[in-house]
Motif scaffolding. Structure first.
Motif, PDB file in Angstrom:
ATOM      1  N   ASP A 169       0.824  -1.203   0.000  1.00 20.20           N
ATOM      2  CA  ASP A 169       0.000   0.000   0.000  1.00 20.20           C
ATOM      3  C   ASP A 169       0.863   1.260   0.000  1.00 20.20           C
ATOM      4  OD1 ASP A 169      -2.049  -1.802   0.122  1.00 20.20           O
ATOM      5  OD2 ASP A 169      -2.534  -1.437   2.237  1.00 20.20           O
ATOM      6  N   ASN A 273      -9.936  -1.128  -4.264  1.00 21.29           N
ATOM      7  CA  ASN A 273     -10.456  -0.745  -2.952  1.00 21.29           C
ATOM      8  C   ASN A 273      -9.457  -1.027  -1.842  1.00 21.29           C
ATOM      9  OD1 ASN A 273     -12.865   0.269  -3.918  1.00 21.29           O
ATOM     10  ND2 ASN A 273     -13.968  -1.662  -3.688  1.00 21.29           N
ATOM     11  N   ALA A 274      -8.684  -2.108  -1.988  1.00 19.63           N
ATOM     12  CA  ALA A 274      -7.690  -2.429  -0.969  1.00 19.63           C
ATOM     13  C   ALA A 274      -6.609  -1.351  -0.906  1.00 19.63           C
ATOM     14  CB  ALA A 274      -7.068  -3.794  -1.253  1.00 19.63           C
ATOM     15  N   ARG A 276      -6.920   1.751  -1.960  1.00 22.75           N
ATOM     16  CA  ARG A 276      -7.562   2.984  -1.503  1.00 22.75           C
ATOM     17  C   ARG A 276      -7.735   2.962   0.014  1.00 22.75           C
ATOM     18  NH1 ARG A 276     -11.464   2.603  -4.674  1.00 22.75           N
ATOM     19  NH2 ARG A 276     -10.791   3.961  -6.381  1.00 22.75           N
ATOM     20  N   SER A 277      -8.100   1.797   0.543  1.00 23.17           N
ATOM     21  CA  SER A 277      -8.267   1.658   1.988  1.00 23.17           C
ATOM     22  C   SER A 277      -6.938   1.831   2.716  1.00 23.17           C
ATOM     23  CB  SER A 277      -8.866   0.284   2.304  1.00 23.17           C
ATOM     24  OG  SER A 277      -8.952   0.066   3.693  1.00 23.17           O
ATOM     25  N   GLY A 280      -6.259   5.390   3.092  1.00 22.21           N
ATOM     26  CA  GLY A 280      -7.158   5.978   4.075  1.00 22.21           C
ATOM     27  C   GLY A 280      -6.710   5.709   5.506  1.00 22.21           C
ATOM     28  N   VAL A 281      -6.284   4.476   5.779  1.00 24.01           N
ATOM     29  CA  VAL A 281      -5.817   4.127   7.125  1.00 24.01           C
ATOM     30  C   VAL A 281      -4.580   4.931   7.486  1.00 24.01           C
ATOM     31  CG1 VAL A 281      -4.809   2.275   8.510  1.00 24.01           C
ATOM     32  CG2 VAL A 281      -6.816   1.803   7.083  1.00 24.01           C
ATOM     33  N   ARG A 284      -5.466   8.620   8.232  1.00 28.12           N
ATOM     34  CA  ARG A 284      -6.090   8.811   9.547  1.00 28.12           C
ATOM     35  C   ARG A 284      -5.052   8.762  10.670  1.00 28.12           C
ATOM     36  NH1 ARG A 284     -10.139   5.724   7.051  1.00 28.12           N
ATOM     37  NH2 ARG A 284      -9.358   3.767   7.941  1.00 28.12           N
ATOM     38  N   THR A 295      -7.326  11.246  -1.320  1.00 26.14           N
ATOM     39  CA  THR A 295      -7.619  10.082  -2.153  1.00 26.14           C
ATOM     40  C   THR A 295      -6.478   9.863  -3.144  1.00 26.14           C
ATOM     41  OG1 THR A 295      -8.714  11.399  -3.863  1.00 26.14           O
ATOM     42  CG2 THR A 295     -10.088  10.640  -2.013  1.00 26.14           C
TER      43      THR A 295
END
Length: 359
Positions: A169, A273-274, A276-277, A280-281, A284, A295
């Motif tokens: 990621d 999606n993986a 993108r997630s 996001g993690v 945060r 994004t």
């Protein structure tokens, strides 16, 4: 068995019945679909376009060639009432605008001779939303914020509970930050797409670039500038082989999922999606002020703005990002607050140097 009547272009025509009018209207829609196919647009795009035109036609009290701006206003207002997103509404307006351009260009004379109607374009600057109203202005975070995020993220990868997906990621987001790749372009990369033998920095063969107007993938070669070459070397030398034994297969995905294929040897391709997630993690945790807003596409905007601020010209950025139009690239540039002052100072310094050299 009787033969169907074939009408030539020069043959006379009269719209005597409602069925004749309906057939003529259908002929125009079918001819537009044929023109799109001739232009190389994919079947899916042609089908979606037809459905929008038919939806609009059903909202009218008359034929398509009688449509006015008022009809388009009512149609777009109804789309909003139905809860369609801004981008969906804008997309339908764009489809109708192109169709009516086609009808004016190809059928204006025929329609006027048969019905006395002069076709007008019902989509104008008043009922067609601009990019700004669609919420497409994605101002990226500052250099300091991006550096803070990626510095903390990089330091945390070796200690992550699941090292491999954490490294993957981070690597994907780093390509968005440094090369401005789209997320789907990233997902579709294979190991063979890294070509270190091309150019000074090596190049990524982006085979699934976004094509325009449904024309299918648009491939391009992306130089691994901005430190991307070192990242790719790190990924392939130290991480990728830990996922599975397919690391030496050039057709294996560059970005693998943790799941193996049915043969228990090769990796499946990670989903968008993986990735993108994962971004996001990380956001945060280390850049909470941007949680929910940073994004992959915002990082693409950051890449464009950063490279432009460091001196890359718009034409080079256009090729890097894979845009068809230079105007699109211009919309990705978000300059620093002191950009104008710096440009003025640099221009005056250059001018002074030229006069100084001339004696």
């Amino acid at each position: 068995m009787s033969l169907a009547v074939v009408r030539t272009i020069g043959s006379p025509r009269v719209l005597r019945t409602a069925e004749d009018v309906e057939d003529f209207e259908q002929e125009i829609v079918d001819q537009y679909a044929l023109a799109m196919a001739a232009a190389g647009l994919c079947d899916r795009h042609v089908s979606r376009t037809r459905s929008v035109i038919i939806e609009f036609a059903r909202s009218l009290t008359g034929s398509l060639w009688t449509a006015t701006c008022d009809d388009a206003d009512r149609f777009m207002a109804e789309q909003r009432r139905l809860g369609n997103t801004v981008s969906t509404r804008a997309g339908k307006a764009g489809v109708l605008a192109l169709f009516f351009d086609f009808m004016v260009s190809r059928y204006q004379g025929d329609i006027h001779a048969l019905t006395g109607v002069v076709v007008q374009q019902p989509i104008d600057e008043f009922n067609r939303q601009s990019g700004n109203s669609m919420g497409k202005v994605r101002v990226p975070p500052s250099d300091a914020e991006v550096d803070r995020l990626f510095t903390a993220w990089r330091a945390a990868v070796p200690e992550a509970r699941k090292y491999l997906p954490a490294a993957r990621d981070y690597f994907a987001a780093s390509l968005w930050r440094r090369l401005g790749l789209r997320i789907n372009e990233t997902v579709m990369l294979d190991i063979r797409d890294w070509r270190p033998d091309l150019g000074e920095f090596g190049k990524l063969h982006v085979r699934h670039g976004k094509g325009s107007s449904g024309r299918g993938p648009k491939a391009r070669l992306v130089p691994a500038i901005n430190g991307a070459d070192r990242l790719i070397d790190w990924w392939l030398a130290e991480v990728r082989h830990q996922f599975a034994g397919d690391w030496s297969n050039p057709d294996a995905p560059m970005f693998p999922s943790e799941r193996l294929s049915s043969d228990s040897v090769t990796c499946t391709r990670v989903g968008a999606n993986a990735l993108r997630s994962g971004l996001g993690v990380a956001t945060r945790k280390w850049l909470p002020g941007w949680a929910g807003r940073l994004t992959p596409h915002v990082l693409r905007h950051y890449c464009a703005s950063s490279l432009y601020g460091n001196g890359m010209d718009l034409k080079a950025l256009q090729e890097l990002l894979g845009h068809q139009w230079l105007a699109t690239t211009s919309g990705y540039i978000h300059v620093r607050s002191d950009h104008i002052e710096k440009a003025w100072t640099n221009a005056n310094q250059s001018l002074a140097a030229r006069f100084g050299e001339g004696g």
